[in-house]
Design an enzyme around this catalytic site. Structure first.
Site, PDB file in Angstrom:
ATOM      1  CB  SER A 147      -0.914   0.005   1.233  1.00 20.04           C
ATOM      2  OG  SER A 147      -1.608   1.239   1.357  1.00 20.04           O
ATOM      3  NE  ARG A 148      -2.134   5.496  -2.387  1.00 20.92           N
ATOM      4  CZ  ARG A 148      -3.135   6.355  -2.511  1.00 20.92           C
ATOM      5  NH1 ARG A 148      -2.935   7.495  -3.148  1.00 20.92           N
ATOM      6  NH2 ARG A 148      -4.315   6.097  -1.986  1.00 20.92           N
ATOM      7  CE1 TYR A 175      -0.025  -0.562  -3.861  1.00 15.68           C
ATOM      8  CE2 TYR A 175       0.657   1.600  -4.651  1.00 15.68           C
ATOM      9  CZ  TYR A 175      -0.242   0.797  -3.982  1.00 15.68           C
ATOM     10  OH  TYR A 175      -1.368   1.349  -3.421  1.00 15.68           O
ATOM     11  CG  HIS A 194      -6.053  -0.575 -12.559  1.00 23.67           C
ATOM     12  ND1 HIS A 194      -7.307  -1.049 -12.891  1.00 23.67           N
ATOM     13  CD2 HIS A 194      -6.048  -0.487 -11.202  1.00 23.67           C
ATOM     14  CE1 HIS A 194      -8.018  -1.238 -11.787  1.00 23.67           C
ATOM     15  NE2 HIS A 194      -7.281  -0.888 -10.760  1.00 23.67           N
ATOM     16  CE  LYS A 198     -15.597  -3.360 -11.207  1.00 23.77           C
ATOM     17  NZ  LYS A 198     -16.067  -1.981 -10.912  1.00 23.77           N
ATOM     18  CG  ASP A 200     -16.242   2.231 -10.495  1.00 23.91           C
ATOM     19  OD1 ASP A 200     -17.288   1.682 -10.105  1.00 23.91           O
ATOM     20  OD2 ASP A 200     -15.135   1.975 -10.001  1.00 23.91           O
TER      21      ASP A 200
END
Length: 240
Positions: free
Chosen positions: A14-15, A36, A57, A75, A156
């Site tokens: 995670s950041r 990451y 992504h 997705k 989205d």
């Protein structure tokens, strides 16, 4: 994953290192990272699932692919066609697996629909229509609504009816757009590439999505012999 496959989650990133550590503790994951790149570089990581905001992504998938790791990307796969091509070009160059995690394509009743269409149960598919709507009482900065994070009705929610139509139609299709304000999306998918021109008589599918109105989510598949209606919760109706 643990109950249905032989895979094991060995690391999470995670950041925010604190959030990663909390997630790892909750789900009994051995290692957590505050970035990451460390996940991709971990020698025990054999494949990477990218579940960051859609706007990231492409970069996160490329990060994994360039370290020799196959990827499953949540997705919507990316923000645009250019980013998708970059991801698959990197996967092909490295001879690695890359796929969008569009879970609805693997539902048992969708698999059954595909098999029945392939068997000619409704004749040639001529048209598909699909609607998907949610009432998202969220601030505009939330990732599901923020266009900077690839949120909104098109980037989205809209991926669901679009994927449904393309999955059943197959092949390459042109797409024209209408009403692409953030709360609402409407697309028409044509039977041939149109170069951005309006689909007129030629359209094969219509996909709608909204994020300000909860609605009945449905899909209709029209063939020369029959029409099927697919409505929640997974019911399938057929009529001549």
């Amino acid at each position: 994953m643990r109950s249905a496959t032989r895979s094991t989650v060995v690391a999470v990133g995670s950041r925010d290192a604190g959030r990663a550590a909390a997630f790892a503790q909750e789900f009994d994951i051995p290692r957590s990272y505050g970035d990451y790149a460390s996940v991709a570089a971990d020698p025990e990581v054999e494949a990477v699932y990218v579940a960051s905001p859609h706007s990231e992504h492409r970069d996160h998938a490329l990060l994994a692919l360039r370290t020799g790791k196959p990827v499953l990307v949540e997705k919507a796969l990316a923000r645009n066609e250019r980013e998708v091509h970059q991801m698959f070009a990197a996967a092909e160059e490295a001879n690695l697996f890359a796929m969008e995690a569009m879970w609805t394509r693997f539902l048992p009743h969708i698999d059954w629909v595909r098999s029945r269409i392939a068997a000619g149960a409704i004749g040639e598919v001529v048209t598909v229509t699909a609607d998907h709507g949610q009432s998202l009482d969220l601030p505009d900065a939330h990732r599901l609504k923020n266009p900077d994070l690839a949120g909104g009705a098109l980037l989205d929610l809209g991926v669901y009816p679009i994927s449904f139509a393309v999955d059943l139609l197959g092949g390459k299709y042109g797409i024209t757009r209408k009403g692409l304000s953030r709360p609402r999306m409407q697309l028409k998918i044509c039977s041939s590439a149109t170069g951005g021109r309006e689909c007129r008589v030629d359209w094969k599918a219509r996909a709608n999505s909204y994020y300000r109105a909860r609605q009945i989510e449905y899909g209709y598949i029209y063939g020369y012999a029959r029409k099927w209606g697919h409505c929640p919760p997974g019911q399938l109706r057929s009529c001549k």
